[in-house]
Design an enzyme around this catalytic site. Structure first.
Site: not given
Length: 825
Positions: A298-299
């Site tokens: 995930d970012c």
């Protein structure tokens, strides 16, 4: 607090837009006129295997180039003729704004079909509809990618089960039940990736239409309570295997192109550094081992391992440890601080990841792109010809509206609905009566239009007055009440469009209350005292509707969720009877006080001290139950003696030499060993149980309506206590049953749906007495018995000793318990 959360959500949005401006959009490598280092490389030979092609191009890179391609913004290699590629695109319910997406301000490529949010269209309990929606999304995504305006992959779908009603991102999911979510994602992936079993033919006779990403793996379902980026979820093996993991197992079995590891830790280990998750469970136990499958973070998840999890002291260590544990690409959000800049150079040069590990990660990513046709000529593949004419077609527009009407769920009706509005004056009041993007929900792109309730009234030629309404205010101010009462004063009918939207629930913003906002309740009290019909249509995720259900002056309540580009028209079609409602709640409607009974951070499903239980399986105090929904007609559902197309011998998992029963009978007895010996499925949990034949009669006189059949199982004797209240085992949707007509079908059931997870996470099929329950509320029951010896259908891999629930709850800080919360590197 609310302002702070809203600011956080805006921060995320603004920084995503900032990265949009980097200008890294899809460019296809030129295997004809590119540099010789590219054109002579095996990657440009379409007759070679995807794996060999990927190995060839990655082996041509030097270590500097390899390290330059480990992030979502993969820099490619000018020397090799590889253009940069942005792996971060979004397509939750349509082509959405994201770093990899580029929309014009007007004209071509300025919009895409905006479907309802998943929580809405999943309420139809119609997997055919799910696949149709996904097919349109992938077609439009391909049109954009062919024009260099979108990636070949997308970070979708979100399949974390909707465990807690406060979760700000629950509307991105199909609901609270893992079997329903698994059925949803199976058909969604077929539509997104364009491959029936999720399998790519390695003889190169086909391509994936796009690369989907199942997220967030795993145990992720809170934003702000207590903390999003550094939360360490304490989850037992039983709950993990039973509830949090099944949708992801379906993704693995469908051979989805990508997974996303999540921000949170589970039992002390951040998900993106969790080899037990990514290697032991995902790649080894579930067999997700095709080389074209990759895992992205995930970012900013890798950076948060330093700043929030205190798992490492540098992003070099976080990146290297994550790559070694099985992650393949780190996503970062641009301009969010030095702490989120992932040091890929240090990951290698400081010895945290070997070149072999890095090479494997890159081969996985590039093989996925090869299978999506990244290196092949437009003329040689079926999806490169898709262009702007395939975006927002008339059929896609109709599908978007159908998805909204199919999922809208009727929760209250005293007979006022459907309502005839022709010749009447109608008051349209509320925060989404004249709404715009709030009808779309989150992870949306520009829609071709937003047809709200005011638009719908205009198209019907109705006489109407309009007044806006409050959203999340606690105090009703005179500006709202005065305008609303003025609009209602001359009306014959009051249609109130209220609820909540993404200013109340969103990514990075959980809710603290699940009641209707007090200002709206006060306004509805005033409106309902006027002696006129009052119909309420609710936007957003589930709210405790007790005050509306108990108010006799409110005649009807329709839940609309986030209905998308034609949401207002869809609501009018339901309210007026142009379309009969047949949706069912995809979640439990919890009482408002539930938020005071259990913290979001308690991940346990079963009831216990400080936890009354979660979901319909373990909680009995819901205001309205999971799968509840009213109709404009009446249905009688029953178990039939027989129905067409049972699970035949030699099909659906039965061996050709199996001649036992294929339809479940009342008080039937079935031997577990016989059922397994007659099955030829590779996974025992997929072995069939005799189908439940059901019959549904429309006993009304006027209305033709769809009907969604839902089947649950219950036992109080099979296996150890405690027993779930009931569990969903099958569902289907019947279309357009006319008054007086009967339709029958077989609801297919697997042995895995009847099994239960023991404390170690093993799936065990126990002998004992069982009961099928048909419909909500239950209309019919069917009792049967399983005999023989209990059988383990799935032997759950056990976590390392320091990653167990027992170890985690005794470890006060983040990190490995033996390290007492100190960073591991």
């Amino acid at each position: 607090m609310r302002a702070t959360l809203a600011a956080a959500a805006a921060f995320l949005s603004s920084h995503a837009l900032a990265q949009l401006q980097t200008g890294i959009y899809t460019q296809y490598p030129d295997c004809v006129n590119g540099p010789a280092l590219l054109t002579s490389n095996l990657v440009c030979n379409p007759n070679a295997s995807p794996h060999d092609r990927a190995v060839a191009i990655i082996n041509a890179m030097n270590i500097t180039e390899k390290l330059d391609n480990l992030l979502d913004v993969a820099n490619g290699s000018a020397r090799l003729g590889l253009p940069p590629y942005e792996f971060w695109s979004e397509a939750l319910h349509g082509v959405a704004g994201s770093p990899g997406a580029k929309f014009n301000t007007n004209g071509t490529f300025s919009y895409a079909t905006s479907f309802p949010m998943p929580i809405t269209f999943s309420a139809a309990f119609d997997d055919d509809l799910v696949e149709e929606i996904a097919t349109v999304i992938s077609t439009e995504a391909r049109a954009y990618s062919n024009a260099g305006r979108f990636g070949l992959n997308a970070f979708t779908p979100n399949i974390n089960p909707y465990r807690d009603p406060r979760w700000g991102r629950g509307s991105e999911t199909p609901g609270e039940d893992p079997l329903r979510t698994s059925g949803y994602v199976k058909r969604l992936l077929i539509g997104l990736e364009g491959t029936d079993a999720g399998l790519f033919n390695t003889s190169h006779s086909g391509y994936k239409k796009m690369i989907a990403t199942c997220k967030h793996f795993s145990g992720y379902d809170l934003e702000t309570q207590p903390v999003r980026y550094g939360y360490d979820a304490k989850i037992t093996s039983q709950d993990l295997a039973e509830y949090y993991m099944p949708p992801f197992e379906m993704c693995a079995r469908q051979n989805v192109g990508s997974f996303m590891c999540s921000y949170n830790a589970v039992n002390g280990i951040p998900s993106c550094a969790n080899a037990y998750f990514m290697k032991t469970i995902l790649r080894e136990h579930w067999g997700w081992t095709s080389d074209n499958n990759f895992i992205t973070s995930d970012c900013n998840a890798v950076g948060q391992m330093v700043g929030n999890h205190n798992y490492t002291t540098t992003t070099a260590a976080a990146e290297g440890i994550s790559l070694t544990a099985g992650m393949d690409s780190a996503c970062i959000v641009a301009n969010t601080g030095a702490g989120n800049v992932v040091d890929t150079q240090g990951a290698y040069y400081d010895g945290y990841a070997t070149e072999e590990v890095i090479t494997t990660a890159l081969v996985r990513q590039y093989e996925a792109l090869i299978i999506a046709g990244y290196f092949d000529s437009a003329a040689s593949q079926p999806y490169r010809s898709i262009g702007w004419s395939a975006v927002n077609t008339p059929s896609s527009q109709q599908l978007a509206k159908t998805a909204a009407t199919a999922g809208m769920t009727l929760l209250k009706n005293d007979g006022a609905l459907p309502i005839a509005l022709k010749g009447k004056k109608v008051a349209l009041i509320g925060m989404w009566a004249n709404g715009t993007t709030n009808l779309q929900g989150g992870y949306s792109g520009p829609a071709p239009y937003i047809h709200n309730a005011v638009y719908a009234a205009q198209q019907l030629g109705l006489q109407y007055t309009y007044a806006n309404g409050p959203t999340n205010q606690s105090v009703l101010t005179s500006n709202y009440s005065t305008a609303a009462l003025a609009a209602a004063s001359t009306a014959d009918v009051i249609l109130y469009f209220g609820g909540i939207d993404w200013s109340v629930e969103a990514e990075a913003m959980d809710r603290y209350q699940i009641s209707w906002p007090q200002a709206q309740l006060d306004l509805l009290t005033q409106l309902s005292s006027l002696g006129k019909p009052v119909i309420v249509a609710q936007l957003g995720s589930m709210l405790d509707a007790t005050p509306l259900l108990n108010n006799k002056n409110i005649n009807g309540l329709l839940w609309a969720g986030y209905p998308g580009q034609d949401g207002g028209v869809a609501a009018f079609e339901i309210l007026t009877g142009a379309v009969a409602p047949a949706g069912r709640l995809p979640v439990t409607m919890y009482p408002a006080d539930y938020v005071n009974q259990v913290p979001m951070s308690n991940m346990s499903l079963r009831s216990g001290p400080g936890n009354p239980g979660r979901t319909y399986k373990w909680y009995s105090g819901g205001v309205l139950p999971f799968a509840y929904g009213l109709h404009y007609t009446s249905f009688r559902a029953s178990f039939a003696v027989s129905a067409p197309a049972p699970w035949n011998y030699g099909h659906h998992g039965w061996k050709k030499n199996y001649h036992g029963p294929t339809t479940c009978k009342q008080h039937g007895s079935y031997n577990i060993q016989d059922l397994l010996s007659g099955c030829d499925e590779a996974h025992p949990d997929l072995c069939p149980f005799p189908s439940a034949a059901v019959s549904v009669r429309n006993t009304g006189r006027k209305v033709t309506s769809d009907y969604s059949a839902v089947l649950f199982v219950k036992t109080t004797s099979a296996g150890p206590a405690p027993y779930p209240l009931k569990e969903l085992v099958s569902y289907t949707r019947f279309a357009a049953i006319a008054p007086g007509h009967v339709t029958t079908t077989n609801l297919n059931i697997t042995l895995g749906a009847l099994a239960r997870r023991d404390e170690q996470g093993n799936s065990v099929l126990y002998p004992g007495n069982y009961e099928f329950l048909l419909d909500v509320p239950t209309q019919a029951t069917l009792s049967f018995t399983l005999t023989g010896k209990q059988v383990v259908l799935d032997l759950w891999p056990q976590p390392p000793a320091n990653q167990t629930y027992e170890a985690a709850i005794n470890c006060p800080d983040y990190g490995n318990c033996p390290q007492l919360g100190q960073p591991v590197a």
